[in-house]
Structure formats: C-alpha cells, structure tokens
Design a protein around this motif. Structure first.
Motif, PDB file in Angstrom:
ATOM      1  N   ILE A  49      49.650  43.780  41.644  1.00 40.90           N
ATOM      2  CA  ILE A  49      48.622  42.928  42.259  1.00 40.90           C
ATOM      3  C   ILE A  49      47.384  42.879  41.365  1.00 40.90           C
ATOM      4  O   ILE A  49      46.799  41.806  41.165  1.00 40.90           O
ATOM      5  CB  ILE A  49      48.257  43.452  43.657  1.00 40.90           C
ATOM      6  CG1 ILE A  49      49.397  43.167  44.644  1.00 40.90           C
ATOM      7  CG2 ILE A  49      46.955  42.801  44.165  1.00 40.90           C
ATOM      8  CD1 ILE A  49      49.238  43.849  45.984  1.00 40.90           C
ATOM      9  N   SER A  50      47.003  44.010  40.823  1.00 42.75           N
ATOM     10  CA  SER A  50      45.824  44.065  39.947  1.00 42.75           C
ATOM     11  C   SER A  50      46.019  43.200  38.704  1.00 42.75           C
ATOM     12  O   SER A  50      45.108  42.470  38.284  1.00 42.75           O
ATOM     13  CB  SER A  50      45.542  45.522  39.535  1.00 42.75           C
ATOM     14  OG  SER A  50      45.307  46.328  40.665  1.00 42.75           O
ATOM     15  N   ILE A  51      47.220  43.264  38.131  1.00 37.33           N
ATOM     16  CA  ILE A  51      47.497  42.479  36.925  1.00 37.33           C
ATOM     17  C   ILE A  51      47.477  40.984  37.240  1.00 37.33           C
ATOM     18  O   ILE A  51      46.851  40.191  36.520  1.00 37.33           O
ATOM     19  CB  ILE A  51      48.860  42.881  36.324  1.00 37.33           C
ATOM     20  CG1 ILE A  51      48.802  44.318  35.793  1.00 37.33           C
ATOM     21  CG2 ILE A  51      49.270  41.920  35.209  1.00 37.33           C
ATOM     22  CD1 ILE A  51      50.142  44.877  35.354  1.00 37.33           C
ATOM     23  N   TRP A  53      46.033  39.447  39.719  1.00 38.65           N
ATOM     24  CA  TRP A  53      44.683  39.012  40.089  1.00 38.65           C
ATOM     25  C   TRP A  53      43.806  38.884  38.844  1.00 38.65           C
ATOM     26  O   TRP A  53      43.032  37.927  38.717  1.00 38.65           O
ATOM     27  CB  TRP A  53      44.059  40.013  41.057  1.00 38.65           C
ATOM     28  CG  TRP A  53      42.642  39.662  41.426  1.00 38.65           C
ATOM     29  CD1 TRP A  53      42.227  38.597  42.177  1.00 38.65           C
ATOM     30  CD2 TRP A  53      41.457  40.352  41.031  1.00 38.65           C
ATOM     31  NE1 TRP A  53      40.850  38.600  42.280  1.00 38.65           N
ATOM     32  CE2 TRP A  53      40.351  39.666  41.591  1.00 38.65           C
ATOM     33  CE3 TRP A  53      41.224  41.500  40.273  1.00 38.65           C
ATOM     34  CZ2 TRP A  53      39.042  40.085  41.403  1.00 38.65           C
ATOM     35  CZ3 TRP A  53      39.914  41.920  40.089  1.00 38.65           C
ATOM     36  CH2 TRP A  53      38.849  41.223  40.647  1.00 38.65           C
ATOM     37  N   PHE A  54      43.951  39.822  37.907  1.00 39.26           N
ATOM     38  CA  PHE A  54      43.147  39.768  36.686  1.00 39.26           C
ATOM     39  C   PHE A  54      43.516  38.549  35.846  1.00 39.26           C
ATOM     40  O   PHE A  54      42.644  37.840  35.338  1.00 39.26           O
ATOM     41  CB  PHE A  54      43.346  41.054  35.878  1.00 39.26           C
ATOM     42  CG  PHE A  54      42.531  41.112  34.618  1.00 39.26           C
ATOM     43  CD1 PHE A  54      41.186  41.416  34.649  1.00 39.26           C
ATOM     44  CD2 PHE A  54      43.120  40.835  33.392  1.00 39.26           C
ATOM     45  CE1 PHE A  54      40.427  41.453  33.476  1.00 39.26           C
ATOM     46  CE2 PHE A  54      42.383  40.863  32.214  1.00 39.26           C
ATOM     47  CZ  PHE A  54      41.026  41.183  32.263  1.00 39.26           C
ATOM     48  N   VAL A  55      44.834  38.310  35.684  1.00 42.04           N
ATOM     49  CA  VAL A  55      45.292  37.207  34.827  1.00 42.04           C
ATOM     50  C   VAL A  55      45.070  35.853  35.488  1.00 42.04           C
ATOM     51  O   VAL A  55      44.471  34.944  34.898  1.00 42.04           O
ATOM     52  CB  VAL A  55      46.780  37.390  34.466  1.00 42.04           C
ATOM     53  CG1 VAL A  55      47.300  36.159  33.708  1.00 42.04           C
ATOM     54  CG2 VAL A  55      46.981  38.646  33.635  1.00 42.04           C
ATOM     55  N   PHE A  56      45.536  35.708  36.725  1.00 41.16           N
ATOM     56  CA  PHE A  56      45.473  34.402  37.382  1.00 41.16           C
ATOM     57  C   PHE A  56      44.157  34.177  38.127  1.00 41.16           C
ATOM     58  O   PHE A  56      43.645  33.056  38.144  1.00 41.16           O
ATOM     59  CB  PHE A  56      46.643  34.247  38.362  1.00 41.16           C
ATOM     60  CG  PHE A  56      47.982  34.142  37.692  1.00 41.16           C
ATOM     61  CD1 PHE A  56      48.475  32.912  37.286  1.00 41.16           C
ATOM     62  CD2 PHE A  56      48.754  35.275  37.453  1.00 41.16           C
ATOM     63  CE1 PHE A  56      49.707  32.807  36.657  1.00 41.16           C
ATOM     64  CE2 PHE A  56      49.989  35.181  36.824  1.00 41.16           C
ATOM     65  CZ  PHE A  56      50.464  33.945  36.416  1.00 41.16           C
ATOM     66  N   GLY A  57      43.632  35.216  38.751  1.00 39.32           N
ATOM     67  CA  GLY A  57      42.411  35.051  39.530  1.00 39.32           C
ATOM     68  C   GLY A  57      41.168  34.978  38.680  1.00 39.32           C
ATOM     69  O   GLY A  57      40.355  34.059  38.824  1.00 39.32           O
ATOM     70  N   LEU A  58      41.004  35.945  37.774  1.00 44.01           N
ATOM     71  CA  LEU A  58      39.811  35.986  36.927  1.00 44.01           C
ATOM     72  C   LEU A  58      40.016  35.230  35.627  1.00 44.01           C
ATOM     73  O   LEU A  58      39.130  34.487  35.181  1.00 44.01           O
ATOM     74  CB  LEU A  58      39.435  37.436  36.629  1.00 44.01           C
ATOM     75  CG  LEU A  58      39.020  38.284  37.840  1.00 44.01           C
ATOM     76  CD1 LEU A  58      38.668  39.700  37.391  1.00 44.01           C
ATOM     77  CD2 LEU A  58      37.848  37.654  38.576  1.00 44.01           C
ATOM     78  N   GLY A  59      41.175  35.415  35.001  1.00 45.46           N
ATOM     79  CA  GLY A  59      41.416  34.799  33.699  1.00 45.46           C
ATOM     80  C   GLY A  59      41.589  33.296  33.760  1.00 45.46           C
ATOM     81  O   GLY A  59      40.794  32.532  33.196  1.00 45.46           O
ATOM     82  N   ILE A  60      42.598  32.834  34.467  1.00 47.79           N
ATOM     83  CA  ILE A  60      42.916  31.403  34.509  1.00 47.79           C
ATOM     84  C   ILE A  60      41.984  30.639  35.441  1.00 47.79           C
ATOM     85  O   ILE A  60      41.489  29.558  35.101  1.00 47.79           O
ATOM     86  CB  ILE A  60      44.384  31.198  34.931  1.00 47.79           C
ATOM     87  CG1 ILE A  60      45.316  31.801  33.877  1.00 47.79           C
ATOM     88  CG2 ILE A  60      44.692  29.715  35.145  1.00 47.79           C
ATOM     89  CD1 ILE A  60      46.783  31.705  34.218  1.00 47.79           C
TER      90      ILE A  60
END
Length: 274
Positions: A49-51, A53-60
């Motif tokens: 979930i953390s990965i 969220w980091f990639v899709f939620g914050l990154g993209i």
C-alpha cells in the motif's frame, strides 16, 4: 447439467468443518518459521500500500484527490477500497489454481474430495481480508466517511467475490493440473488484471472512452471492486445496474458449470498428469 454443480457444492457443505480446520492450519504453518509469525499477513499489505500510494498517489497524481460522482475522494482512501479486495482476490486466484497440483500426491492416497483444495486456499486468505476490511472501516471513519445504509450491500459483493473465486479456481485448478503452462500464463494475466481494473486508477476521471470502459467491465473484478466502492461511498445500489448484474452472475454460473463438469471428469486421473 446441474448435477455436477450440485455434487461439488454438496462436497463443500458436507466438509465445511474440514475446510475451516485445514485453512487455519495452513495459515499457522505458513508463518511458523518467521520471527514475526502471522504479523507478515499485515506487514506485506502495508508495504505494498505504501509503495502504490507513493508511486500513484504522490508521484503520478501529485497528491490530487479522485473525482467521483459523490465528490472528491482522497486518493489514499480510494486506493484502499480497491487494494484490500485485490489483496484477497489475487492470491486466491493464484494459490487456488495451483492447489490441486500441489496437494494431489497427498490427497490421492486418502478419501478426500479434491474439490475442497481451492476452497481451502480461498478460506485461508479470507482471514486476512476480513481483518483488513475492519481496519479500512476505521480509516474511513477517521477521514469522516461514516457507515451508511449502503454498507449493507457489502454482504452482497462479498458473496459475489467468493462465488466468482470458487467458480474460477475450481476450473482453473483442473486446467493447471492438466497443463502446467497454464499456471505461468495465469500469473502473468493476473498481474495485468491489476492495471485493467479500477484499483489504482479511475476510468471515468481519466477520460477513457465509454466503449473502452465497457470492454474493461467484461472483467468480473471490475464489477466487484466498483461494488465495494459503491457500498463505502454510498454511490448506488447493486440492483440499479441490472444488465451488469446479470452479466456477472451469468459469467460466474457458466464458470461454475464448466468447472464442475471438467473437475469431476478428470479428478480420478489427476495422478496420471503429474
């Protein structure tokens, strides 16, 4: 036509206590050599979930919320509503499809209904699922999304999920035993399903053409994931889309009929294919 279905379902009901005992034993045995034990059932999802969220939620997405018919929803919550069912669906399909091949050497030496093996895998994975669902409800309330009358239909969508998984893994476990290449192909296809389902992205907000969205809806996981979100976000009742409802259950019933007949036809000869 339904005799094979009746027989397979009868085996599940008659041996329900055995299914539960073996599922509990399997969960305990899976992590008995780990220092953290069964805690890994929750550590792994938290890491994933953390990965995501980091990639899709914050990154993209840059932390932007997801636009829905009921307003903007924080991406973290929207993602959780899709990932938690997926954390149950994904291993249940992979492990359930491989369950007969893994255990046929053992169960062939005793009077044991082989049709129980996929169900045991599904049941053992369900313990983690229900605990994560409770945690999801707590997180939703922390964000201000309190239970509504729509939450009742979670029961319906959970039944949908279990019915589809049982029908699919019954057929899939038979094919995987007869043709070993199938299991490798299935693992690749399941990875693809993650991105073809509305788990990490919203087709409506992404501007996807309606005709392409309709193609994506042929995937039964799409129906289940969106159903969970409809329940949590109070978007609509399951009976408000009767066409999609009929499609899902027609597909599930077809898989169950074919899976039951194929399973009963070949299970006496499973050892010949090993």
């Amino acid at each position: 036509m339904f005799n094979s279905v009746r027989q397979v379902i009868k085996e599940q009901i008659e041996h329900r206590d055995l299914i539960l005992r073996m599922s509990i034993f399997e969960v305990k045995g899976m992590y008995q050599l780990h220092y953290l034990g069964s805690m890994w059932q929750f550590i792994n999802p938290i890491i994933q979930i953390s990965i995501y969220w980091f990639v899709f939620g914050l990154g993209i997405r840059g932390g932007q919320p997801v636009s829905t018919s009921v307003g903007d929803i924080p991406f973290f919550l929207w993602m959780l509503m899709g990932l938690i069912p997926w954390f149950f669906i994904n291993p249940s399909i992979i492990q359930g499809s491989n369950s007969v091949y893994q255990r046929i050497n053992v169960v062939s030496k005793m009077k044991f209904p082989v049709s129980l093996l996929p169900t045991i895998k599904i049941t053992s994975n369900s313990f983690q699922f229900f605990i994560l669902m409770v945690l999801l409800l707590i997180v939703l309330m922390i964000y201000g999304f309190f239970p509504t009358i729509y939450m009742i239909q979670l029961i319906y969508y959970i039944v949908c999920m279990f019915a589809f998984l049982f029908a699919f893994t019954l057929l899939s476990s038979t094919i995987a035993t007869l043709v070993r290449d199938y299991q490798s192909l299935l693992q690749s296809l399941v990875r693809m399903v993650l991105y073809l389902s509305p788990i990490l992205w919203n087709p409506a907000a992404a501007g996807v053409p309606e005709w392409f969205t309709n193609i994506l809806k042929l995937n039964p996981v799409f129906y289940i994931i969106e159903g969970f979100r409809d329940s949590f976000l109070a978007r609509q009742w399951f009976f408000e889309d009767p066409v999609y409802l009929c499609y899902f259950w027609s597909l599930t019933l077809t898989l169950l009929i074919i899976g039951s007949r194929v399973h009963l036809k070949f299970r006496k000869n499973f050892m010949d294919y090993l």
